[in-house]
Motif scaffolding. Sequence first.
Motif, PDB file in Angstrom:
ATOM      1  N   ASP A   1       0.865  -1.179   0.000  1.00 14.58           N
ATOM      2  CA  ASP A   1       0.000   0.000   0.000  1.00 14.58           C
ATOM      3  C   ASP A   1       0.902   1.230   0.000  1.00 14.58           C
ATOM      4  O   ASP A   1       1.284   1.722   1.068  1.00 14.58           O
ATOM      5  N   PRO A   2       1.284   1.724  -1.186  1.00 16.75           N
ATOM      6  CA  PRO A   2       2.208   2.856  -1.249  1.00 16.75           C
ATOM      7  C   PRO A   2       1.723   4.077  -0.462  1.00 16.75           C
ATOM      8  O   PRO A   2       2.517   4.886  -0.026  1.00 16.75           O
ATOM      9  N   GLY A   3       0.418   4.200  -0.243  1.00 22.47           N
ATOM     10  CA  GLY A   3      -0.112   5.312   0.533  1.00 22.47           C
ATOM     11  C   GLY A   3       0.148   5.190   2.021  1.00 22.47           C
ATOM     12  O   GLY A   3      -0.100   6.128   2.780  1.00 22.47           O
ATOM     13  N   ALA A   4       0.669   4.045   2.459  1.00 22.40           N
ATOM     14  CA  ALA A   4       0.922   3.830   3.883  1.00 22.40           C
ATOM     15  C   ALA A   4       2.116   4.636   4.378  1.00 22.40           C
ATOM     16  O   ALA A   4       2.237   4.893   5.557  1.00 22.40           O
ATOM     17  N   VAL A   5       2.996   5.019   3.470  1.00 22.44           N
ATOM     18  CA  VAL A   5       4.172   5.808   3.827  1.00 22.44           C
ATOM     19  C   VAL A   5       4.135   7.084   3.006  1.00 22.44           C
ATOM     20  O   VAL A   5       3.984   7.052   1.797  1.00 22.44           O
ATOM     21  N   GLU A   6       4.279   8.183   3.697  1.00 29.08           N
ATOM     22  CA  GLU A   6       4.271   9.474   3.021  1.00 29.08           C
ATOM     23  C   GLU A   6       5.656  10.101   3.131  1.00 29.08           C
ATOM     24  O   GLU A   6       6.195  10.236   4.229  1.00 29.08           O
ATOM     25  N   MET A   7       6.235  10.449   2.000  1.00 28.34           N
ATOM     26  CA  MET A   7       7.535  11.114   1.979  1.00 28.34           C
ATOM     27  C   MET A   7       7.280  12.616   2.015  1.00 28.34           C
ATOM     28  O   MET A   7       6.472  13.126   1.237  1.00 28.34           O
ATOM     29  N   ARG A   8       7.959  13.304   2.917  1.00 30.65           N
ATOM     30  CA  ARG A   8       7.769  14.744   3.075  1.00 30.65           C
ATOM     31  C   ARG A   8       9.079  15.473   2.811  1.00 30.65           C
ATOM     32  O   ARG A   8      10.148  14.962   3.136  1.00 30.65           O
ATOM     33  N   PRO A   9       8.990  16.679   2.288  1.00 27.21           N
ATOM     34  CA  PRO A   9      10.213  17.474   2.110  1.00 27.21           C
ATOM     35  C   PRO A   9      10.684  18.020   3.458  1.00 27.21           C
ATOM     36  O   PRO A   9       9.968  17.943   4.461  1.00 27.21           O
ATOM     37  N   ALA A  10      11.861  18.599   3.467  1.00 29.36           N
ATOM     38  CA  ALA A  10      12.389  19.224   4.682  1.00 29.36           C
ATOM     39  C   ALA A  10      11.430  20.316   5.148  1.00 29.36           C
ATOM     40  O   ALA A  10      10.720  20.929   4.334  1.00 29.36           O
ATOM     41  N   THR A  11      11.400  20.523   6.451  1.00 30.56           N
ATOM     42  CA  THR A  11      10.521  21.538   7.011  1.00 30.56           C
ATOM     43  C   THR A  11      11.214  22.253   8.167  1.00 30.56           C
ATOM     44  O   THR A  11      12.087  21.680   8.816  1.00 30.56           O
ATOM     45  N   THR A  12      10.804  23.477   8.411  1.00 33.05           N
ATOM     46  CA  THR A  12      11.286  24.194   9.595  1.00 33.05           C
ATOM     47  C   THR A  12      10.305  24.027  10.748  1.00 33.05           C
ATOM     48  O   THR A  12      10.610  24.391  11.872  1.00 33.05           O
ATOM     49  N   ASP A  13       9.124  23.454  10.475  1.00 35.84           N
ATOM     50  CA  ASP A  13       8.110  23.229  11.510  1.00 35.84           C
ATOM     51  C   ASP A  13       8.118  21.763  11.930  1.00 35.84           C
ATOM     52  O   ASP A  13       7.177  21.018  11.659  1.00 35.84           O
ATOM     53  N   VAL A  14       9.190  21.344  12.578  1.00 37.20           N
ATOM     54  CA  VAL A  14       9.320  19.943  12.992  1.00 37.20           C
ATOM     55  C   VAL A  14       8.213  19.545  13.969  1.00 37.20           C
ATOM     56  O   VAL A  14       7.583  18.502  13.790  1.00 37.20           O
ATOM     57  N   PRO A  15       7.915  20.358  15.005  1.00 31.53           N
ATOM     58  CA  PRO A  15       6.828  19.951  15.911  1.00 31.53           C
ATOM     59  C   PRO A  15       5.496  19.767  15.175  1.00 31.53           C
ATOM     60  O   PRO A  15       4.769  18.806  15.439  1.00 31.53           O
ATOM     61  N   GLY A  16       5.196  20.651  14.249  1.00 30.00           N
ATOM     62  CA  GLY A  16       3.950  20.521  13.488  1.00 30.00           C
ATOM     63  C   GLY A  16       3.936  19.263  12.637  1.00 30.00           C
ATOM     64  O   GLY A  16       2.930  18.552  12.572  1.00 30.00           O
ATOM     65  N   ALA A  17       5.044  18.970  11.996  1.00 27.29           N
ATOM     66  CA  ALA A  17       5.129  17.766  11.164  1.00 27.29           C
ATOM     67  C   ALA A  17       5.023  16.505  12.010  1.00 27.29           C
ATOM     68  O   ALA A  17       4.336  15.549  11.641  1.00 27.29           O
TER      69      ALA A  17
END
Length: 131
Positions: free
Chosen positions: A10-26
């Motif tokens: 299920d490729p939707g089971a893992v989401e790849m995210r770009p770098a962020t400055t809002d680590v707590p939010g992510a």
Amino acid sequence: MRDAVAGLPDPGAVEMRPATTDVPGALREVGVILSSSVRESFHAALVEGAASRAVPVVRDWPLMRRWDGPGRLFPADWVAADLDAAAHRVHAATADPDVWRRAGDQARADAERFGLPVGRAAIADLLGGSG
């Protein structure tokens, strides 16, 4: 890495995210956090994820096993001896939303032992002072 995600049942089971400055939010959007390293000195991102109620799953770091690896740092139920144990932890924790919520709450409580008040008190005790 994206090829590995594409190869999942299920490729939707893992989401790849770009770098962020809002680590707590992510991190508040993470349901399970993995430490799949072969060795770590301390996996701060794992603890940050657990503090955000993500269920931690830690590979029993092969290059650190002779020193008890992550088992010396983290609660025993965070550490998976092998891939089957890791898969079981993920499935058991996430199959039911109520169980998942309780597992996340427990992860947050477990992560408190790495927080500043606990560390400050331990250092003060070590130095013979008061916290």
